[in-house]
Design a protein around this motif. Structure first.
Motif, short mmCIF file in Angstrom:
data_model
loop_
_atom_site.label_atom_id
_atom_site.label_comp_id
_atom_site.label_asym_id
_atom_site.label_seq_id
_atom_site.Cartn_x
_atom_site.Cartn_y
_atom_site.Cartn_z
N LEU A 193 4.18 -5.67 6.76
CA LEU A 193 3.35 -3.94 6.40
C LEU A 193 4.43 -4.57 5.09
O LEU A 193 5.21 -3.09 5.11
N SER A 194 4.74 -4.96 4.52
CA SER A 194 5.92 -4.93 3.74
C SER A 194 5.27 -4.81 2.30
O SER A 194 4.03 -4.28 2.41
N TYR A 195 6.12 -4.05 1.51
CA TYR A 195 6.24 -2.88 0.63
C TYR A 195 4.86 -1.76 0.51
O TYR A 195 4.99 -2.28 0.05
N ASN A 196 5.59 -0.97 1.53
CA ASN A 196 5.32 0.45 1.83
C ASN A 196 6.46 1.03 2.05
O ASN A 196 7.12 0.75 1.62
N ASN A 197 5.86 2.11 2.40
CA ASN A 197 6.85 3.57 2.37
C ASN A 197 7.83 4.05 3.85
O ASN A 197 7.42 5.33 4.28
N MET A 198 8.45 3.22 4.98
CA MET A 198 8.23 3.88 5.34
C MET A 198 10.16 3.90 6.32
O MET A 198 10.82 3.59 6.97
N THR A 199 10.00 5.46 5.50
CA THR A 199 11.29 6.15 5.17
C THR A 199 12.05 6.66 6.93
O THR A 199 13.32 6.95 7.55
N SER A 200 11.18 7.20 7.56
CA SER A 200 11.33 7.36 8.67
C SER A 200 11.89 6.36 9.53
O SER A 200 11.39 4.89 9.64
N SER A 201 11.46 6.76 11.11
CA SER A 201 12.45 5.61 12.63
C SER A 201 11.17 5.08 12.73
O SER A 201 10.10 5.36 13.62
N ASN A 223 1.34 -1.03 -0.17
CA ASN A 223 -0.03 -0.03 -0.16
C ASN A 223 0.87 1.44 -0.13
O ASN A 223 1.98 0.70 -0.18
N LYS A 224 0.51 2.81 0.36
CA LYS A 224 1.45 3.35 0.79
C LYS A 224 1.44 4.21 2.04
O LYS A 224 0.78 4.72 1.94
N LEU A 225 1.36 3.06 2.81
CA LEU A 225 1.50 3.64 4.12
C LEU A 225 2.63 4.05 4.91
O LEU A 225 4.28 3.75 4.46
N THR A 226 3.61 4.24 5.99
CA THR A 226 4.36 5.73 6.22
C THR A 226 4.28 5.02 7.99
O THR A 226 3.78 3.96 8.23
N SER A 227 5.39 4.90 8.99
CA SER A 227 5.66 4.25 9.89
C SER A 227 5.62 5.17 10.91
O SER A 227 4.52 4.51 12.08
N SER A 228 4.13 6.38 10.69
CA SER A 228 2.60 6.59 10.96
C SER A 228 1.82 5.25 11.33
O SER A 228 1.75 5.10 12.59
N THR A 229 2.11 4.94 10.69
CA THR A 229 0.36 3.58 10.13
C THR A 229 1.05 2.29 11.98
O THR A 229 0.59 1.85 11.83
N PHE A 230 2.37 2.26 11.20
CA PHE A 230 3.40 1.32 12.12
C PHE A 230 3.06 1.33 13.56
O PHE A 230 2.91 0.51 14.62
#
Length: 800
Positions: A348-356, A327-334
Motif C-alpha cells: 500500500l506504499s505511496y498512499n495517504n494513511m494519516t490516521s492510525s 493511489n489515493k487510499l486512506t487507512s480505511s482501505t487498510f
C-alpha cells in the motif's frame, strides 16, 4: 521352444539388428568419430566473445587453444549430438556473475540452427538489439531481459515464427512502438515487454497470439489510445500486465470476462480507471480466481476499492498478492483488507494513511509475510498500541517497509518489539527518528538480516549489539547524528555474523577515532562506506587485505587495495598533488570518482587507454593540466565523463563534460566519426571556442545533450544539426550566432530544453517549434534580434 533355443534366437536377432544398423547408419558413432562443433560456428562464438568483459569467468572455457577447441563443450553451449550444430546459447547472468561491455549479437548469425538464446541479466548498456534478428529463424526461446538495451524493438523479430517465448522486459531504455509484426508469432506462449519506455497504441495484431499464456506490457511504458478488444481473444492467458495512458472506456471492458484462465492481473498508470465503474465491475468478477492483483498508480480511492470487494465472496481465499500502491487510499482501505485470509504480500506504499492504521487492534493475516507502507504519511500516532493489539503479534511477517514517512519518536521501535517476532528485512530510512536506538532492539529483533535506518536524526553511539545479531547481513545507518569512537563499535561486538555480513554503511555521521584492524574480521564485505565522518590515522593493507569480495569502497584516501574494485568513490580525499598511480592496478573499474582532490598533475597515458569499460568517470574540480593525447578512444559504453573545472588545454577530446577548461578546437574530434560516434553528452561550455559551428553533426547522431554556451561561436546554425533526432537538450546560449533558425531543427522532436538566448539570431520565431517539439519544458530565446509575432502554435507546448 527350449530356453537354450530361445536364447540362441535372441542372440541371432541382435546380430542381425546390429548388422542392419551398420548398413543403414542407425548405430552410434564410435568415440573416435565423436561429433564436434562446426568450425564456422566456433569462430562466430569467439567473435561474439570479443569485446565483452567477463570478470566472473562465465566464458572461461571459450578458448582457442588446442585442448579446448570443441565449442560444444564450452560453458553455456549445447550442440545437437548428431549434427554438431549449436542449438543453445545460455549465458544468463546472476548477482556478481555477469558479462558487460559492448555486445555484438550480429556475430552469432552463423548459428543458423540455434533454438535457445538467453543473454539475460547481463550488462550491455547502450547496446542495440540488431535489426536483423529475424535471421535466427529456428529460435524457440529468446531472452534479452535485464540487459540495458536501448533503441527500438526491431520489427524483424516478427520473422521468428517458431518462437514460443520472447522476453525483452526490464531493459528500461527500449523505446518506440511495439512492432505490429509481433502478431505473426502465432506459436508464442510467453511475451514480456514490461519495464521499458515503449509508447504509442498497442497493435491489434497482438490478438493473433492465441497461444499466449503470459503477456506483460506494464511497468514504465506509456502506451496510449484504446485497449484493443482483440486482447480478449487470448483466452489461455493466466497472466496479464498492462500499463500506460490508455483511454479506458466502459465499452472496452467486456473482453476482460473472456479471460477465464486469468490468475494474475497487473494494471499500472491507468489514471482514468477510477472513473470507470464498468471496468471496476469487470475486474471485480475476476477476483475470486485471482492469485495476484496489482492496480498501481490508477488514482483509485477508498470508494473504488470498496466497489471491487463489494461482496464477501470477493474476499478471495486464492488472492495471495495485492498491490494497490501509488493511489489515493486512506487507512480505511487498510482496515478493509484485513479480511483477506490468504494474503502473503500487501503493498500500500505511496498512499495517504494519516490516521492510525492499526487502531482497534488490526489483525495481520496469519500468512502475511511482506507489508509495504513506504511513503504513506504515517506518524507516531499511526501506531497506537492497545492490549488487544499486543496479543496479535505476527510471526509470519518477514518484510516490513516503513521508510519515507513522518515517524519521529522511539514508539515505532516498541511497536515493533510487540507486534513482530520474526522480521528479516526492516526499512525505516528517510523518516525523522530522533534519540538513541533502544537497547533492547538487538535482542528482540535478532532475526533481522537487512536493516536500513539511514536518513534520520538518530543520536548516541552506534550500539555494539548490531555485531551480536547473528543473522544480520546488511546494516545502513548513514546520514544520522551518531557519534563516538568507531573502534568501540567493533571492540564490544562478537561479530557472530562475520561470515555472512556483506554491507556496512555508516557514512555521514559524527564518528571519530581510528579504523581498527579488527574490521578485517568482516571478510565477506562487498559494500563499505564510511565517508563523511571524522576518522583519523593511517589505513594500511593490514586493515583491509581480507576483503577479497569488496565491490564498493568509499572512504580511503591513501591506500592501494589488493582486490579488484568495480566502484571506487574517493571524492574530496586529498589524493593530490600527484595523480594516483595505484589506479593502474584496478582493471575492473567501471565507476570512479576522484573529484575535488587537489590533483595538480597531468593524466598518464595508461589511464586514458583503460577507459573502454568505464560507465562513469569524475575527475572534475582538480588542477589537472596538459592536453589529452590524440589517441583513438573507443568508448562502446558511451560513458559519462566529468572533467570540468580543471586546466586542460589544446584540442577537445571525444569526452563529455569538459566545461571550464581552456579548449579551443571543436572541429578535429567532432568530425572524426571513429572517435565521436558514440557520444551521448557533450558539454564544452565556458571555453574559448571560436569560429563557426562545424557542419558534420551527422557523425554524432547518438548525442542526447549538447552544451556549447558561453564560447565565441559565430555564423549560422548549420542544417546538419537537424540530424540530432535523439537530442533532448540543446544549449547555445551566450555566443555570437546569427541568421534564422534552420528548418531542419524541427526534426529534433525529442528536445525538452532549447536555449538559444544571448545571440544575434534574426527573423521570425518559427511555427514548427510548437508543431514539432511537443516535449519542450524549457524554451529560452531572449536577447536576440527576432522579429514578428509570436506564432499561435507555441500554445501547443503544454509542458512549458
Amino acid at each position: 521352444m527350449s530356453c537354450y533355443s530361445l536364447k540362441l534366437f535372441y542372440a541371432l536377432l541382435l546380430l542381425l539388428l546390429h548388422a542392419a544398423g551398420s548398413i543403414l547408419g542407425f548405430n552410434s558413432l564410435p568415440n573416435s568419430a565423436e561429433i564436434k562443433c562446426i568450425e564456422s560456428e566456433r569462430q562466430a562464438l569467439l567473435n561474439f566473445k570479443h569485446g565483452l568483459k567477463d570478470d566472473s569467468g562465465m566464458q572461461s572455457t571459450w578458448r582457442d587453444d588446442g585442448n579446448n577447441r570443441d565449442c560444444c563443450k564450452w560453458k553455456g553451449i549445447q550442440c545437437n549430438n548428431q549434427t554438431g550444430h549449436v542449438e543453445m546459447l545460455h549465458l544468463r547472468g546472476q548477482d556478481t556473475q555477469y558479462l558487460r561491455g559492448a555486445i555484438n549479437i550480429s556475430s552469432l548469425i552463423a548459428l543458423q540452427n540455434i533454438e535457445h538464446l538467453d543473454l539475460s541479466y547481463n550488462d550491455f548498456p547502450r547496446s542495440h538489439i540488431p535489426e536483423h534478428m529475424g535471421s535466427f529463424t529456428n529460435l524457440r526461446y529468446l531472452n534479452l531481459s535485464y540487459c540495458a538495451f536501448v533503441g527500438s524493438i526491431p520489427s524483424d523479430i516478427g520473422k521468428l515464427t517458431h518462437l514460443l517465448s520472447l522476453d525483452l522486459g526490464n531493459n528500461f531504455y527500449l523505446h518506440g512502438k511495439i512492432p505490429y509484426q509481433l502478431g505473426n508469432l502465432t506459436h508464442l506462449q510467453y511475451l514480456d515487454l514490461s519495464y521499458n519506455y515503449l509508447d504509442g497504441e498497442l497493435p491489434y495484431q497482438l490478438g493473433n497470439l492465441s497461444q499466449l499464456r503470459y503477456l506483460d506490457l506494464a511497468g514504465g511504458n506509456s502506451f496510449s489510445g484504446a485497449l484493443p478488444i482483440q486482447i480478449g481473444n487470448l483466452c489461455l492467458l493466466h497472466t496479464l500486465g498492462l500499463g500506460g495512458n490508455f483511454d479506458v472506456k466502459s465499452k472496452d471492458a467486456e473482453w476482460l470476462t473472456n479471460l477465464s484462465s486469468l490468475t494474475k492481473l497487473r494494471l499500472s498508470s491507468l489514471h482514468n480507471l477510477s472513473s470507470s465503474h464498468h471496468w471496476l465491475q469487470m475486474i471485480s468478477k475476476l477476483i475470486p480466481n485471482l492469485r495476484e492483483l496489482r492496480l498501481v498508480g490508477c488514482s483509485l480511492s477508498d470508494t473504488n476499492i470498496q466497489s471491487l470487494f463489494y461482496s464477501p465472496s470477493n474476499f478471495s481465499t486464492a488472492l495471495t498478492i495485492l498491490d494497490l500502491s501509488s493511489n489515493k487510499l486512506t487507512s480505511s482501505t487498510f482496515q478493509l483488507l484485513s479480511n483477506f485470509p490468504s494474503l502473503v504480500i500487501l503493498d500500500l506504499s505511496y498512499n495517504n494513511m494519516t490516521s492510525s492504521v492499526f487502531q482497534g487492534g488490526f489483525n495481520f493475516s496469519s500468512k502475511l509475510q511482506n507489508l509495504d507502507l513506504q511513503n504513506c504519511s504515517l506518524t507516531d500516532g499511526s501506531f497506537l498500541m492497545s492490549s488487544s493489539f499486543i496479543m496479535s503479534s505476527s510471526s509470519s511477517l518477514v518484510f516490513l517497509d516503513l521508510s519515507s514517512n513522518l515517524l519521529k519518536s522511539s514508539i515505532i521501535f516498541y511497536w515493533l518489539f510487540n507486534s513482530t517476532t520474526n522480521l528479516h528485512n526492516l526499512f525505516l530510512y528517510n523518516n525523522m527518528l530522533e534519540g538513541p536506538i533502544p537497547d533492547g532492539f538487538g535482542k528482540v529483533m535478532n532475526s533481522l538480516e537487512v536493516l536500513h535506518l539511514s536518513d534520520n536524526k538518530l543520536q548516541g553511539e552506534i550500539p555494539s549489539f548490531f555485531g551480536n545479531m547473528c543473522a544480520l547481513q546488511s546494516l545502513h545507518l548513514s546520514n544520522n547524528k551518531l557519534n563516538g569512537e568507531f573502534s568501540s563499535f567493533f571492540r564490544n561486538s562478537s561479530w557472530c555474523n562475520r561470515h555472512i555480513f556483506k554491507e556496512l554503511d555508516l557514512s555521514y555521521n559524527r564518528l571519530t577515532g581510528m579504523l581498527p584492524k579488527s574490521i578485517g574480521l568482516l571478510s565477506e564485505l562487498e559494500y563499505l562506506n564510511l565517508a563523511g565522518n571524522s576518522l583519523e590515522g593511517d589505513v594500511t593493507e593490514s586493515h583491509l587485505s581480507n576483503f577479497s569480495k569488496l565491490e564498493y569502497l568509499n572512504f580511503v584516501p591513501s591506500w592501494v587495495p589488493p582486490f579488484q574494485l568495480i566502484h571506487l568513490g574517493l571524492r574530496s580525499c586529498e589524493l593530490g598533488p600527484t595523480f594516483p598511480s595505484w589506479l593502474k592496478t584496478q582493471s575492473s573499474l567501471y565507476w570512479l570518482d576522484i573529484s575535488d582532490n587537489g590533483i595538480n598533475d597531468s593524466v598518464p597515458d595508461w589511464f586514458w587507454n583503460n577507459l573502454q569499460n568505464m560507465i562513469l568517470l569524475n575527475m572534475s574540480h582538480n588542477y589537472l593540466i596538459g592536453s589529452i593525447p590524440n589517441i583513438s578512444l573507443k568508448l562502446p559504453l558511451r560513458p559519462s565523463i566529468l572533467l570540468n573545472s580543471n586546466q586542460f588545454e589544446g584540442k577537445i577530446p571525444s569526452f563529455l563534460l569538459l566545461n571550464s577548461n581552456n579548449f579551443s578546437d571543436l572541429f578535429s574530434f567532432l568530425c572524426d566519426q571513429s572517435t565521436a560516434s558514440n557520444l551521448a553528452t557533450l558539454d564544452v561550455s565556458r571555453n574559448q571556442i571560436k569560429g563557426q559551428l562545424p557542419d558534420c553533426w551527422k557523425s554524432v547522431k547518438q548525442l542526447l545533450f549538447l552544451d556549447l554556451s558561453s564560447n565565441k561561436l559565430s555564423g549560422k546554425i548549420p542544417m546538419s544539426m537537424g540530424a540530432l533526432v535523439n537530442m533532448e537538450a540543446l544549449v547555445l546560449r551566450n555566443n555570437g550566432l546569427m541568421g534564422e533558425l534552420p528548418s531542419s531543427l524541427k526534426n529534433c522532436s525529442s528536445l525538452f530544453m532549447l536555449d538559444l538566448s544571448e545571440n544575434m539570431l534574426s527573423g521570425p520565431i518559427p511555427s514548427w517549434i510548437g508543431e514539432s517539439m511537443h516535449q519542450l519544458i524549457i524554451l529560452n530565446m531572449r536577447g536576440n534580434h527576432l522579429s514578428g509575432n509570436l506564432p499561435i502554435h507555441l500554445c501547443y507546448l503544454k509542458r512549458i
